[in-house]
Design an enzyme around this catalytic site. Structure first.
Site, mmCIF file in Angstrom:
data_model
loop_
_atom_site.group_PDB
_atom_site.id
_atom_site.type_symbol
_atom_site.label_atom_id
_atom_site.label_comp_id
_atom_site.label_asym_id
_atom_site.label_seq_id
_atom_site.Cartn_x
_atom_site.Cartn_y
_atom_site.Cartn_z
ATOM 1 N N ARG A 193 42.407 37.606 37.735
ATOM 2 C CA ARG A 193 42.983 36.785 38.790
ATOM 3 C C ARG A 193 42.104 35.569 39.083
ATOM 4 O O ARG A 193 40.919 35.552 38.790
ATOM 5 C CB ARG A 193 43.149 37.612 40.075
ATOM 6 C CG ARG A 193 44.203 38.701 39.991
ATOM 7 C CD ARG A 193 44.343 39.439 41.322
ATOM 8 N NE ARG A 193 43.141 40.186 41.657
ATOM 9 C CZ ARG A 193 42.250 39.828 42.560
ATOM 10 N NH1 ARG A 193 42.406 38.695 43.231
ATOM 11 N NH2 ARG A 193 41.194 40.578 42.811
ATOM 12 N N SER A 226 40.675 47.328 42.040
ATOM 13 C CA SER A 226 40.803 47.447 40.593
ATOM 14 C C SER A 226 39.546 48.052 39.991
ATOM 15 O O SER A 226 38.421 47.661 40.312
ATOM 16 C CB SER A 226 41.040 46.058 39.994
ATOM 17 O OG SER A 226 41.042 46.109 38.597
ATOM 18 N N LYS A 277 42.183 54.338 40.787
ATOM 19 C CA LYS A 277 43.473 54.658 41.410
ATOM 20 C C LYS A 277 44.479 55.163 40.385
ATOM 21 O O LYS A 277 45.112 56.201 40.567
ATOM 22 C CB LYS A 277 44.060 53.434 42.120
ATOM 23 C CG LYS A 277 43.289 52.941 43.310
ATOM 24 C CD LYS A 277 44.057 51.899 44.088
ATOM 25 C CE LYS A 277 44.663 50.807 43.249
ATOM 26 N NZ LYS A 277 43.689 50.041 42.475
ATOM 27 N N THR A 278 44.635 54.402 39.308
ATOM 28 C CA THR A 278 45.624 54.766 38.289
ATOM 29 C C THR A 278 45.223 56.051 37.577
ATOM 30 O O THR A 278 46.043 56.959 37.393
ATOM 31 C CB THR A 278 45.778 53.623 37.273
ATOM 32 O OG1 THR A 278 46.231 52.445 37.955
ATOM 33 C CG2 THR A 278 46.775 53.986 36.198
ATOM 34 N N ARG A 337 44.369 45.577 29.796
ATOM 35 C CA ARG A 337 45.407 46.220 30.614
ATOM 36 C C ARG A 337 46.587 46.700 29.784
ATOM 37 O O ARG A 337 46.865 46.184 28.705
ATOM 38 C CB ARG A 337 45.936 45.224 31.657
ATOM 39 C CG ARG A 337 44.908 44.780 32.689
ATOM 40 C CD ARG A 337 44.800 45.759 33.811
ATOM 41 N NE ARG A 337 43.866 45.343 34.839
ATOM 42 C CZ ARG A 337 43.785 45.914 36.026
ATOM 43 N NH1 ARG A 337 44.588 46.926 36.329
ATOM 44 N NH2 ARG A 337 42.898 45.507 36.896
ATOM 45 N N HIS A 381 47.195 49.148 49.518
ATOM 46 C CA HIS A 381 46.712 48.998 48.145
ATOM 47 C C HIS A 381 46.192 50.355 47.705
ATOM 48 O O HIS A 381 44.995 50.647 47.812
ATOM 49 C CB HIS A 381 45.611 47.941 48.089
ATOM 50 C CG HIS A 381 45.196 47.589 46.693
ATOM 51 N ND1 HIS A 381 43.943 47.129 46.377
ATOM 52 C CD2 HIS A 381 45.881 47.616 45.522
ATOM 53 C CE1 HIS A 381 43.860 46.887 45.081
ATOM 54 N NE2 HIS A 381 45.018 47.178 44.541
ATOM 55 N N LYS A 392 50.520 40.672 41.888
ATOM 56 C CA LYS A 392 49.756 40.590 43.125
ATOM 57 C C LYS A 392 50.339 39.579 44.109
ATOM 58 O O LYS A 392 50.148 39.714 45.320
ATOM 59 C CB LYS A 392 48.295 40.261 42.811
ATOM 60 C CG LYS A 392 47.549 41.426 42.163
ATOM 61 C CD LYS A 392 47.655 42.711 43.003
ATOM 62 C CE LYS A 392 46.847 43.847 42.409
ATOM 63 N NZ LYS A 392 47.035 45.123 43.149
ATOM 64 N N ASP A 406 49.594 51.886 42.440
ATOM 65 C CA ASP A 406 48.833 50.757 42.986
ATOM 66 C C ASP A 406 49.290 50.245 44.349
ATOM 67 O O ASP A 406 48.456 49.865 45.152
ATOM 68 C CB ASP A 406 48.864 49.594 41.992
ATOM 69 C CG ASP A 406 47.820 48.537 42.288
ATOM 70 O OD1 ASP A 406 46.658 48.903 42.548
ATOM 71 O OD2 ASP A 406 48.160 47.342 42.271
#
Length: 523
Positions: free
Chosen positions: A54, A232, A236-237, A315, A214, A195, A251
């Site tokens: 980002r 990130s 989480k994933t 990713r 989030h 995002k 997410d």
């Protein structure tokens, strides 16, 4: 191919448009146009050039009368004058007139009461495939009735002028809540689309009494819901993809009076270090229809998930249906357990600790973690940072709006809350090692199953946390981080350094109660 009426009303397009193509058609276009290549496992791989993460310094919000007193203006939410945005938009309209474009109509938000109908217009077929897989795909009937409420225009080859447009570079991510429009220009990184809509939902939903979060979420056989907050790279994933539990989403979620719902229709998983043994569900989801971003391929076009020479932020974007036990649609009940995930680069936080309500509010407002390499431009190794509500880059409103909503829900539903360190142990980054994923999974399972709450605890004298003395399947020595360092005094110094940073960051939360302020580390 589905060809219903579309909601393109922003301008009259003269070039060729492809509306709501199927994944197979989008893959065919992406490969045929040499935007991406087909890999040995059936996924398509695209690269994003200079931008592999980002661009937060290039993100702006149009400052007009409808939002001026609602936005938390500053480094995260940089204001853009309406006339500047309008001038950029007019140039963009001219740019798009003759272009071949791809259009996706779908939704953000699985709950029909709170979902946002969106339209994504892209220059590239692979970007539209990304949108198709990440956002919620409508049924035939929903597509016929679709009326766009927010539009994303993603144009990597359109550049803004920093001198003329008052931007920080030729790249721009700008949202206008009055025009209900997001413009993404000058970057090929697909995550900006995801995002940007997340930021839009974070602005809109609090007015509907819904807490945007989030976090990832999953649910057990007894309808017990767990939330995993974290930035990130914190897990989480990975941690929410559990073969024993159904995945709600990886997410972005909302928490309404009815329960939790996913904002998305897909997952955007980090690939660096991915292995079939440690993350079998994600590994198996990488197949035809999946978009691989910046992943290195060998001579046979087989992905090398351990090669981070292009970026650590590799990713995979795939529809949530690729996870075998996912919840479709992504709606479930009220959470029972919340886990705050942090990748502690100092290597001093316990791998898991129990929080009371005040401690939960302190750590939610703090949002301590480390920026991991590649997730933002210029980040090449972990950097300690505080991201309020574990999502500060995506929060248009002041932090207390989200924090107060979460605090009310924790107390109302008596939710168990834990702080989980998925970062380093035995020393800081460069000296210690990353926490063993197998042990983290075991601790997380114990927290969710309820067995961890029954264990005995000791108080951490510096961080004011409750550390379990044992957890089945985890070496007891790992539970207290001080015991993992060769030099305990070096641990104390590093822990006090991080505790000081906590206090320094929290000083800005002047509205927090004394009980919340005192729930943090002891300096």
């Amino acid at each position: 191919m589905m060809t219903p009426m579309t909601n393109i009303s922003l301008f009259n397009l003269k070039g060729k448009t492809h509306v709501n193509l199927t994944p197979a058609e989008l893959i065919e276009h992406a490969v045929g146009r040499e935007e991406a290549i087909l890999t040995a496992n059936g996924a398509v791989r695209a690269t994003t050039g200079h931008f592999t993460g980002r661009s937060p310094k290039d993100k702006f919000t149009v400052n007009d009368s409808s939002v001026s007193d609602q936005i938390d203006w500053g480094a995260v939410n940089q204001p853009m004058a309406p006339e500047k945005f309008e001038r950029i938009y007019k140039r963009l309209q001219q740019y798009l007139l003759e272009k071949e474009l791809y259009i996706f109509n779908g939704f953000a938000g699985a709950d029909p009461d709170h979902r946002l109908p969106i339209q994504v217009i892209t220059e590239y077929a692979w970007h539209n495939l990304f949108a198709h897989q990440l956002f919620i795909r409508p049924s035939e009937q929903e597509l016929q009735e679709h009326q766009t409420a927010f539009t994303v225009i993603n144009v990597p080859n359109f550049k803004v002028n920093p001198q003329e447009d008052d931007t920080n570079s030729e790249t721009l991510i700008a949202v206008s809540f009055t025009k209900k429009l997001v413009i993404i220009a000058g970057t090929h990184y697909a995550g900006e689309m995801k995002k940007s809509i997340f930021s839009v939902m974070n602005y809109l939903l609090p007015e509907q009494g819904v807490l945007p979060m989030h976090c990832s979420a999953n649910v057990g056989k007894n309808d017990d819901v767990a939330l995993f907050f974290g930035l990130s790279g914190t897990g989480k994933t990975t941690l929410s993809a559990d073969s024993e539990r159904a995945l709600i989403g990886d997410d972005e979620h909302g928490w309404s009076k009815k329960g939790v719902f996913n904002f998305e229709g897909g997952c955007y998983a980090k690939c660096i270090g991915l292995s079939e043994e440690k993350e079998p569900q994600i590994w198996q989801a990488i197949r035809f229809g999946t978009v691989l971003e910046n992943v290195i391929l060998d001579d046979t076009r087989t992905p090398d998930f351990h090669d981070g020479t292009r970026t650590e932020n590799t990713r995979a974007a795939y529809p949530i249906e690729y996870i075998p036990n996912s919840v479709i649609p992504g709606i479930a009940g009220t959470p029972n357990v919340i886990l705050f995930l942090t990748a502690d680069a100092f290597g001093v936080l316990p791998p898991i600790s129990k929080l009371n309500a005040d401690q939960a509010m302190y750590h939610f407002l703090s949002g301590y973690t480390s920026k991991l390499a590649g997730t933002e431009r210029g980040v090449t190794e972990p950097e300690a940072t505080f991201s309020t509500c574990f999502g500060a880059p995506f929060l248009p409103r002041p932090a207390h709006v989200y924090a107060e909503m979460l605090g009310e829900k924790i107390r109302e539903h008596q939710v168990q809350v834990y702080l989980v360190n998925t970062g380093w142990t035995g020393g800081p980054y460069g000296t210690g090692k990353r926490m063993n994923l197998r042990y983290t999974r075991r601790m997380v399972s114990a927290a969710i199953e309820g067995s961890l709450v029954k264990e005995s605890y000791i108080a951490d004298p510096i961080f004011n946390l409750q550390i379990p003395t044992q957890c089945e399947g985890v070496p007891s020595v790992l539970l207290n981080p001080r015991n993992t360092w060769k030099d305990p005094e070096a641990y104390d110094m590093k822990a006090k350094e991080l505790a000081g940073l906590f206090h320094q960051h929290f000083a800005k939360f002047t509205q927090a109660s004394d009980t919340i302020k005192n729930a943090g580390p002891k300096v």
